[in-house]
Design a protein around this motif. Structure first.
Motif, PDB file in Angstrom:
ATOM      1  N   THR A  62       0.821 -16.346  24.170  1.00 16.90           N
ATOM      2  CA  THR A  62       2.128 -16.203  24.833  1.00 16.90           C
ATOM      3  C   THR A  62       3.290 -16.319  23.846  1.00 16.90           C
ATOM      4  O   THR A  62       4.444 -16.234  24.250  1.00 16.90           O
ATOM      5  CB  THR A  62       2.295 -17.272  25.929  1.00 16.90           C
ATOM      6  OG1 THR A  62       2.276 -18.580  25.318  1.00 16.90           O
ATOM      7  CG2 THR A  62       1.184 -17.182  26.947  1.00 16.90           C
ATOM      8  N   SER A 115       2.507 -13.096  18.940  1.00 22.37           N
ATOM      9  CA  SER A 115       1.347 -12.474  19.579  1.00 22.37           C
ATOM     10  C   SER A 115       1.763 -11.301  20.453  1.00 22.37           C
ATOM     11  O   SER A 115       1.090 -10.264  20.487  1.00 22.37           O
ATOM     12  CB  SER A 115       0.596 -13.510  20.421  1.00 22.37           C
ATOM     13  OG  SER A 115       0.033 -14.517  19.611  1.00 22.37           O
ATOM     14  N   LYS A 116       2.898 -11.457  21.129  1.00 24.36           N
ATOM     15  CA  LYS A 116       3.373 -10.390  22.017  1.00 24.36           C
ATOM     16  C   LYS A 116       3.728  -9.127  21.249  1.00 24.36           C
ATOM     17  O   LYS A 116       3.374  -8.012  21.664  1.00 24.36           O
ATOM     18  CB  LYS A 116       4.577 -10.882  22.822  1.00 24.36           C
ATOM     19  CG  LYS A 116       4.238 -11.921  23.881  1.00 24.36           C
ATOM     20  CD  LYS A 116       5.494 -12.402  24.582  1.00 24.36           C
ATOM     21  CE  LYS A 116       5.181 -13.443  25.640  1.00 24.36           C
ATOM     22  NZ  LYS A 116       6.412 -13.954  26.302  1.00 24.36           N
ATOM     23  N   THR A 123       0.556  -7.450  20.015  1.00 27.13           N
ATOM     24  CA  THR A 123      -0.167  -6.777  21.099  1.00 27.13           C
ATOM     25  C   THR A 123       0.565  -5.507  21.525  1.00 27.13           C
ATOM     26  O   THR A 123      -0.061  -4.467  21.765  1.00 27.13           O
ATOM     27  CB  THR A 123      -0.312  -7.719  22.306  1.00 27.13           C
ATOM     28  OG1 THR A 123      -0.951  -8.924  21.878  1.00 27.13           O
ATOM     29  CG2 THR A 123      -1.159  -7.073  23.395  1.00 27.13           C
ATOM     30  N   ALA A 124       1.898  -5.596  21.606  1.00 23.74           N
ATOM     31  CA  ALA A 124       2.679  -4.416  21.995  1.00 23.74           C
ATOM     32  C   ALA A 124       2.561  -3.317  20.949  1.00 23.74           C
ATOM     33  O   ALA A 124       2.516  -2.127  21.283  1.00 23.74           O
ATOM     34  CB  ALA A 124       4.141  -4.818  22.189  1.00 23.74           C
ATOM     35  N   THR A 169      -0.087  -0.731  21.393  1.00 25.21           N
ATOM     36  CA  THR A 169       0.053   0.303  22.426  1.00 25.21           C
ATOM     37  C   THR A 169       0.722   1.559  21.889  1.00 25.21           C
ATOM     38  O   THR A 169       0.786   2.573  22.589  1.00 25.21           O
ATOM     39  CB  THR A 169       0.875  -0.229  23.624  1.00 25.21           C
ATOM     40  OG1 THR A 169       2.245  -0.409  23.215  1.00 25.21           O
ATOM     41  CG2 THR A 169       0.321  -1.542  24.135  1.00 25.21           C
ATOM     42  N   LYS A 209       3.757  -0.196  30.051  1.00 21.15           N
ATOM     43  CA  LYS A 209       2.714  -0.962  29.374  1.00 21.15           C
ATOM     44  C   LYS A 209       3.290  -1.712  28.176  1.00 21.15           C
ATOM     45  O   LYS A 209       2.957  -2.877  27.921  1.00 21.15           O
ATOM     46  CB  LYS A 209       1.586  -0.034  28.937  1.00 21.15           C
ATOM     47  CG  LYS A 209       0.400  -0.774  28.314  1.00 21.15           C
ATOM     48  CD  LYS A 209      -0.734   0.192  27.978  1.00 21.15           C
ATOM     49  CE  LYS A 209      -1.922  -0.563  27.384  1.00 21.15           C
ATOM     50  NZ  LYS A 209      -3.038   0.371  27.047  1.00 21.15           N
ATOM     51  N   PHE A 210       4.173  -1.036  27.445  1.00 23.84           N
ATOM     52  CA  PHE A 210       4.815  -1.654  26.281  1.00 23.84           C
ATOM     53  C   PHE A 210       5.620  -2.876  26.714  1.00 23.84           C
ATOM     54  O   PHE A 210       5.530  -3.953  26.103  1.00 23.84           O
ATOM     55  CB  PHE A 210       5.721  -0.619  25.604  1.00 23.84           C
ATOM     56  CG  PHE A 210       6.346  -1.073  24.312  1.00 23.84           C
ATOM     57  CD1 PHE A 210       5.579  -1.334  23.189  1.00 23.84           C
ATOM     58  CD2 PHE A 210       7.725  -1.222  24.218  1.00 23.84           C
ATOM     59  CE1 PHE A 210       6.161  -1.741  22.001  1.00 23.84           C
ATOM     60  CE2 PHE A 210       8.320  -1.631  23.034  1.00 23.84           C
ATOM     61  CZ  PHE A 210       7.530  -1.882  21.926  1.00 23.84           C
ATOM     62  N   GLN A 270       5.213  -4.662  29.392  1.00 20.24           N
ATOM     63  CA  GLN A 270       4.295  -5.702  29.888  1.00 20.24           C
ATOM     64  C   GLN A 270       3.708  -6.504  28.730  1.00 20.24           C
ATOM     65  O   GLN A 270       3.593  -7.730  28.817  1.00 20.24           O
ATOM     66  CB  GLN A 270       3.181  -5.056  30.715  1.00 20.24           C
ATOM     67  CG  GLN A 270       3.641  -4.544  32.069  1.00 20.24           C
ATOM     68  CD  GLN A 270       2.552  -3.764  32.803  1.00 20.24           C
ATOM     69  OE1 GLN A 270       1.544  -3.364  32.196  1.00 20.24           O
ATOM     70  NE2 GLN A 270       2.730  -3.549  34.099  1.00 20.24           N
ATOM     71  N   GLN A 271       3.338  -5.817  27.655  1.00 14.05           N
ATOM     72  CA  GLN A 271       2.772  -6.522  26.502  1.00 14.05           C
ATOM     73  C   GLN A 271       3.824  -7.395  25.814  1.00 14.05           C
ATOM     74  O   GLN A 271       3.497  -8.466  25.275  1.00 14.05           O
ATOM     75  CB  GLN A 271       2.193  -5.522  25.501  1.00 14.05           C
ATOM     76  CG  GLN A 271       1.036  -4.701  26.042  1.00 14.05           C
ATOM     77  CD  GLN A 271      -0.142  -5.553  26.478  1.00 14.05           C
ATOM     78  OE1 GLN A 271      -0.369  -6.637  25.953  1.00 14.05           O
ATOM     79  NE2 GLN A 271      -0.889  -5.083  27.461  1.00 14.05           N
ATOM     80  N   LEU A 272       5.086  -6.959  25.845  1.00 14.68           N
ATOM     81  CA  LEU A 272       6.160  -7.767  25.278  1.00 14.68           C
ATOM     82  C   LEU A 272       6.525  -8.934  26.190  1.00 14.68           C
ATOM     83  O   LEU A 272       7.166  -9.895  25.753  1.00 14.68           O
ATOM     84  CB  LEU A 272       7.411  -6.912  25.040  1.00 14.68           C
ATOM     85  CG  LEU A 272       7.357  -5.888  23.904  1.00 14.68           C
ATOM     86  CD1 LEU A 272       8.640  -5.072  23.891  1.00 14.68           C
ATOM     87  CD2 LEU A 272       7.140  -6.558  22.560  1.00 14.68           C
ATOM     88  N   GLY A 273       6.126  -8.835  27.462  1.00 16.36           N
ATOM     89  CA  GLY A 273       6.455  -9.890  28.422  1.00 16.36           C
ATOM     90  C   GLY A 273       7.906  -9.881  28.843  1.00 16.36           C
ATOM     91  O   GLY A 273       8.498 -10.937  29.114  1.00 16.36           O
TER      92      GLY A 273
END
Length: 458
Positions: free
Chosen positions: A151, A155-156, A159-160, A163, A413-414, A416-419
């Protein structure tokens, strides 16, 4: 005007009492640079090269000056010593223990007996804004052994990144390698002290073909890693010197680095200071030319006296580009919007498309905060101009994305991965022709800026 005391060549100091390469920490900006040092009497000169005709700096010994072995201060700079005067304490390191000891002995000898009593003086002090308390090696090792927090902002963004098609793993992917080198230059969270934080931002063009990554934090832990990153990717020494000069002028508490990349192989990077400063100081960071004159005149006419960010690119080839971000004055949203439209005309950019402007006018109540401008100048002309719309609602963001034909599923999706739920800014920007260098989109574009989060000190 040059300092007369520095108008001296290496050759003119022959025979010297001692000379050779050492690495010295800077003053206002704490970078480390390898210099040719020449000891002559009660003066220690340093030059960029051993054939230079003019010194970069000079340390003059005083009755209470001292030199001290500092090998326990930094594990990476094993053979470090300090040299103190009434004006400043210098940190310097040699390549070997023998070299360090010989320099200390030579300096003490030239200082005279008065240095002996003070050579064991207390630990180095720095300006409160520049203070950096070293982290114990055991604590650092323990922190690095911890599993990454999924979190966390780091990490965000990692992960982004996965994508984005042109940033996926590939042994020959130079853009991905560039991102990795930049990512590794960000100080670890364990370096943070005293309630400080490291912030992370990501921006994407509406078609997701260009990405910008930004991170900033305390100057004391960022500066050397930033400079090492610029060296690693081939930034010229003149621009690293420029970073030092501007840093000494502004002395920012917080500094950061950024990188751009595109699906066509575009790669660029630079530094920025996310601090409120007088606009005149920011303009001094830019290369002199017609754009800086026009910007100064426009700012004076519209009572714009400050900015909240200044930055510069560190590319290998000129012209250099300097970005200034400022808040637009005005009693309401429409006043600010009209001022922005006028700026596009004054700076000789094509007008923002009317449908894009109408989206803002019809959604003024959904915009929280004042409008801002991003102005990029170079010695060859204005490069890019952007209107930044802060905290747009999800509804307005969706309308702008529809207008810009954003790839909805990929963008969702991008995010969401960034939060993140919504962008921190939506930017209408225009890149002048000739400044895309075949790898960045020229003309009008829409960019979504996201604030991902902060790493906080423990």
């Amino acid at each position: 005007m040059a300092d007369p005391a520095l108008m001296i060549s290496v050759a003119s100091l022959t025979p010297s009492d001692r000379e050779g390469f050492l690495t010295k920490q800077g003053g206002a900006i704490k970078t480390w640079k390898r210099r040719w040092f020449v000891l002559k009497g009660k003066k220690l000169y340093y030059f960029k090269n051993k054939t230079d005709l003019e010194a970069t700096g000079m340390i003059e010994f005083e009755p209470d000056s001292f030199v001290k072995d500092e090998r326990d201060k930094d594990k990476k700079k094993k053979f470090m010593f300090s040299l103190g005067t009434s004006k400043r304490i210098f940190l310097i390191y040699a390549e070997s223990e023998t070299d360090m000891k010989q320099w200390i002995e030579a300096i003490r000898r030239n200082m005279g007996d008065s240095s002996t009593a003070t050579s064991s003086s207390s630990a180095i002090t720095t300006s409160p804004r520049m203070q950096n308390t070293p982290v114990e090696s055991g604590q650092r090792a323990q922190a690095q052994d911890k599993a990454p927090n999924p979190t966390s902002p780091r990490s965000k963004i990692a992960t982004a990144k996965a994508t984005i098609p042109f940033l996926r793993d590939d042994d020959s992917n130079k853009v991905l390698e560039f991102w990795q080198i930049w990512s590794e230059s960000i100080p670890p969270q364990v370096d943070l002290q005293g309630g400080n934080s490291i912030e992370f931002h990501v921006a994407t063009s509406i078609d997701m073909q260009k990405l910008t990554w930004r991170t900033a934090g305390p100057q004391s832990i960022f500066i050397q890693k930033m400079v090492d990153f610029f060296w690693n990717v081939g930034a010229p020494e003149t621009e690293i010197d420029r970073l030092n000069d501007v840093g000494a002028l502004i002395n920012p508490v917080k500094i950061g680095s950024w990188i751009d990349m595109s699906d066509k192989g575009g790669m660029d990077g630079g530094w920025y200071f996310p601090v409120d400063i007088p606009l005149k100081l920011a303009i001094e960071s830019a290369d002199v030319g017609e754009p800086t004159k026009v910007l100064s005149t426009w700012a004076e006419a519209n009572d714009v006296a400050s900015c909240y960010s200044v930055g510069r690119d560190m590319g290998a080839a000129p012209p250099r580009q300097t970005e200034i971000r400022l808040k637009l004055p005005g009693t309401d949203f429409i006043d600010q919007l009209n001022l922005a439209v006028g700026a596009f005309q004054t700076f000789q950019f094509p007008a923002i498309p009317e449908p894009a402007l109408e989206l803002l006018r019809s959604s003024a109540s959904e915009i929280s905060g004042g409008l801002c401008l991003s102005v990029i100048t170079s010695s060859e002309g204005f490069v890019r101009l952007g209107l930044l719309i802060p905290k747009p609602s999800r509804e307005l963001t969706n309308k702008i994305c529809e207008y810009g034909s954003a790839p909805k599923d990929k963008l969702t999706k991008f995010e969401q991965q960034l939060g993140v739920a919504t962008p921190a800014f939506v930017e209408y920007q225009y890149l002048q022709k000739g400044f895309g260098y075949t790898v960045y989109k020229e003309g009008f574009d829409i960019v979504l800026h996201y604030y991902v989060g902060d790493d906080q000190s423990d």
